[in-house]
Design a protein around this motif. Structure first.
Motif, PDB file in Angstrom:
ATOM      1  N   THR A   1      29.282  40.168  46.694  1.00  0.00           N
ATOM      2  CA  THR A   1      29.378  40.864  47.971  1.00  0.00           C
ATOM      3  C   THR A   1      29.234  39.872  49.122  1.00  0.00           C
ATOM      4  N   PHE A   2      30.017  40.093  50.173  1.00  0.00           N
ATOM      5  CA  PHE A   2      30.010  39.245  51.352  1.00  0.00           C
ATOM      6  C   PHE A   2      29.787  40.089  52.601  1.00  0.00           C
ATOM      7  N   ASP A   3      29.481  39.429  53.690  1.00  0.00           N
ATOM      8  CA  ASP A   3      29.297  40.102  54.976  1.00  0.00           C
ATOM      9  C   ASP A   3      30.463  39.725  55.893  1.00  0.00           C
ATOM     10  N   GLY A   4      31.670  40.180  55.500  1.00  0.00           N
ATOM     11  CA  GLY A   4      32.851  39.921  56.312  1.00  0.00           C
ATOM     12  C   GLY A   4      33.667  38.716  55.877  1.00  0.00           C
ATOM     13  N   GLN A   5      33.232  37.974  54.855  1.00  0.00           N
ATOM     14  CA  GLN A   5      33.962  36.778  54.421  1.00  0.00           C
ATOM     15  C   GLN A   5      34.678  36.959  53.080  1.00  0.00           C
ATOM     16  N   ALA A   6      34.777  38.179  52.566  1.00  0.00           N
ATOM     17  CA  ALA A   6      35.352  38.391  51.238  1.00  0.00           C
ATOM     18  C   ALA A   6      36.780  37.865  51.123  1.00  0.00           C
ATOM     19  N   GLU A   7      37.614  38.147  52.111  1.00  0.00           N
ATOM     20  CA  GLU A   7      39.008  37.696  52.029  1.00  0.00           C
ATOM     21  C   GLU A   7      39.094  36.177  52.086  1.00  0.00           C
ATOM     22  N   GLU A   8      38.322  35.562  52.965  1.00  0.00           N
ATOM     23  CA  GLU A   8      38.291  34.094  53.046  1.00  0.00           C
ATOM     24  C   GLU A   8      37.813  33.499  51.723  1.00  0.00           C
ATOM     25  N   ALA A   9      36.764  34.078  51.146  1.00  0.00           N
ATOM     26  CA  ALA A   9      36.238  33.588  49.868  1.00  0.00           C
ATOM     27  C   ALA A   9      37.261  33.774  48.751  1.00  0.00           C
ATOM     28  N   LEU A  10      37.918  34.933  48.719  1.00  0.00           N
ATOM     29  CA  LEU A  10      38.951  35.180  47.705  1.00  0.00           C
ATOM     30  C   LEU A  10      40.046  34.129  47.763  1.00  0.00           C
ATOM     31  N   ASN A  11      40.523  33.836  48.953  1.00  0.00           N
ATOM     32  CA  ASN A  11      41.582  32.834  49.099  1.00  0.00           C
ATOM     33  C   ASN A  11      41.096  31.443  48.682  1.00  0.00           C
ATOM     34  N   PHE A  12      39.860  31.129  49.016  1.00  0.00           N
ATOM     35  CA  PHE A  12      39.281  29.848  48.608  1.00  0.00           C
ATOM     36  C   PHE A  12      39.198  29.762  47.083  1.00  0.00           C
ATOM     37  N   TYR A  13      38.608  30.778  46.452  1.00  0.00           N
ATOM     38  CA  TYR A  13      38.457  30.763  44.994  1.00  0.00           C
ATOM     39  C   TYR A  13      39.804  30.851  44.277  1.00  0.00           C
ATOM     40  N   ARG A  14      40.789  31.516  44.896  1.00  0.00           N
ATOM     41  CA  ARG A  14      42.146  31.574  44.314  1.00  0.00           C
ATOM     42  C   ARG A  14      42.700  30.165  44.190  1.00  0.00           C
ATOM     43  N   GLU A  15      42.504  29.366  45.242  1.00  0.00           N
ATOM     44  CA  GLU A  15      42.962  27.975  45.217  1.00  0.00           C
ATOM     45  C   GLU A  15      42.153  27.134  44.221  1.00  0.00           C
ATOM     46  N   VAL A  16      40.846  27.291  44.251  1.00  0.00           N
ATOM     47  CA  VAL A  16      39.978  26.506  43.361  1.00  0.00           C
ATOM     48  C   VAL A  16      40.323  26.748  41.897  1.00  0.00           C
ATOM     49  N   PHE A  17      40.482  28.027  41.523  1.00  0.00           N
ATOM     50  CA  PHE A  17      40.676  28.392  40.115  1.00  0.00           C
ATOM     51  C   PHE A  17      42.131  28.664  39.755  1.00  0.00           C
ATOM     52  N   ASN A  18      43.061  28.445  40.721  1.00  0.00           N
ATOM     53  CA  ASN A  18      44.476  28.724  40.493  1.00  0.00           C
ATOM     54  C   ASN A  18      44.642  30.166  39.997  1.00  0.00           C
ATOM     55  N   GLY A  19      44.017  31.073  40.727  1.00  0.00           N
ATOM     56  CA  GLY A  19      43.978  32.468  40.308  1.00  0.00           C
ATOM     57  C   GLY A  19      44.949  33.354  41.061  1.00  0.00           C
ATOM     58  N   LYS A  20      44.836  34.649  40.781  1.00  0.00           N
ATOM     59  CA  LYS A  20      45.686  35.649  41.407  1.00  0.00           C
ATOM     60  C   LYS A  20      44.800  36.793  41.888  1.00  0.00           C
ATOM     61  N   ILE A  21      44.956  37.172  43.150  1.00  0.00           N
ATOM     62  CA  ILE A  21      44.200  38.280  43.729  1.00  0.00           C
ATOM     63  C   ILE A  21      44.881  39.588  43.337  1.00  0.00           C
ATOM     64  N   GLU A  22      44.098  40.521  42.807  1.00  0.00           N
ATOM     65  CA  GLU A  22      44.611  41.808  42.329  1.00  0.00           C
ATOM     66  C   GLU A  22      43.845  42.962  42.966  1.00  0.00           C
ATOM     67  N   ASN A  23      44.508  44.085  43.088  1.00  0.00           N
ATOM     68  CA  ASN A  23      43.883  45.362  43.464  1.00  0.00           C
ATOM     69  C   ASN A  23      43.066  45.284  44.756  1.00  0.00           C
ATOM     70  N   MET A  24      43.575  44.600  45.775  1.00  0.00           N
ATOM     71  CA  MET A  24      42.834  44.503  47.024  1.00  0.00           C
ATOM     72  C   MET A  24      42.922  45.821  47.788  1.00  0.00           C
ATOM     73  N   ILE A  25      41.759  46.365  48.110  1.00  0.00           N
ATOM     74  CA  ILE A  25      41.653  47.603  48.870  1.00  0.00           C
ATOM     75  C   ILE A  25      40.766  47.322  50.078  1.00  0.00           C
ATOM     76  N   ARG A  26      41.235  47.717  51.247  1.00  0.00           N
ATOM     77  CA  ARG A  26      40.446  47.564  52.473  1.00  0.00           C
ATOM     78  C   ARG A  26      39.781  48.903  52.796  1.00  0.00           C
ATOM     79  N   TYR A  27      38.674  48.835  53.524  1.00  0.00           N
ATOM     80  CA  TYR A  27      37.977  50.066  53.886  1.00  0.00           C
ATOM     81  C   TYR A  27      38.886  51.026  54.639  1.00  0.00           C
ATOM     82  N   GLY A  28      39.810  50.519  55.409  1.00  0.00           N
ATOM     83  CA  GLY A  28      40.717  51.370  56.175  1.00  0.00           C
ATOM     84  C   GLY A  28      41.858  51.954  55.379  1.00  0.00           C
ATOM     85  N   ASP A  29      41.992  51.579  54.110  1.00  0.00           N
ATOM     86  CA  ASP A  29      43.094  52.087  53.291  1.00  0.00           C
ATOM     87  C   ASP A  29      42.920  53.557  52.920  1.00  0.00           C
TER      88      ASP A  29
END
Length: 141
Positions: A8-36
Motif C-alpha cells: 500500500t502507498f500514499d499516492g505513489q502506487a502508480e509511480e512505484a508500479l512503473n518503477f517495479y515494472r522496469e526493474v523486474f521487466n514486468g507487466k501491469i495488470e488489472n489496474m483499477i482507479r478509485y474513480g472507475d
C-alpha cells in the motif's frame, strides 16, 4: 493456492508500479482507479486527484506477482504496516477453513463474503499483527 505480497502507498502506487515494472521487466495488470466505480457512492464523492489514485493493480513478472494500492486521503499510512499478504485460491476448497483458522484471535477487517471481484473475499489482522487478505479467483468464462 498462491501467497503474494500486497503493498500500500500514499499516492505513489502508480509511480512505484512503473518503477517495479522496469526493474523486474514486468507487466501491469488489472489496474483499477478509485474513480472507475461510476455510480458507486464512494467514487462519486471523491475529488479528481483522489479518483486518479490506484484502488488495486497487479504486477506480473516471471512466475511472480504482487498487488499494490493507494490509501484514500485521511486513512492512516504507516510505513512497515503497508505490506500484507494475500492468499489467493483458485477454487472454493479451503477458503472458509483458512479464513476461519487465521481469524482465531484476529481483528476482522472485512468478513469473508462475495464481492464484485471475487466470490469469496475477506481480510483480517491476525493475533501476531500480520495483515492477510483471503481471495478466491472468479471463474473465467
Amino acid at each position: 493456492m498462491l501467497v503474494k505480497a500486497y503493498i500500500t502507498f500514499d499516492g505513489q502506487a502508480e509511480e512505484a508500479l512503473n518503477f517495479y515494472r522496469e526493474v523486474f521487466n514486468g507487466k501491469i495488470e488489472n489496474m483499477i482507479r478509485y474513480g472507475d466505480g461510476k455510480g458507486d457512492t464512494l467514487a462519486d464523492q471523491l475529488d479528481e486527484s483522489t479518483k486518479n489514485r490506484i484502488e488495486n493493480a497487479r504486477l506480473d513478472f516471471g512466475n511472480n506477482c504482487f498487488n499494490v494500492s493507494d490509501i484514500l486521503p485521511g486513512e492512516r499510512f504507516i510505513v512497515g504496516n503497508n505490506i500484507h499478504l494475500d492468499i489467493v485460491f483458485f477454487d472454493d476448497k479451503n477458503v472458509k477453513e483458512t479464513f476461519d483458522k487465521l481469524a482465531v484471535g484476529a481483528e476482522i477487517i472485512e468478513p469473508l463474503g462475495a464481492k464484485p471481484f471475487s466470490p469469496n473475499y475477506g481480510n483480517l489482522t491476525d493475533r501476531f499483527g500480520i495483515n492477510w487478505s483471503i481471495m478466491q479467483m472468479p471463474k473465467r468464462n
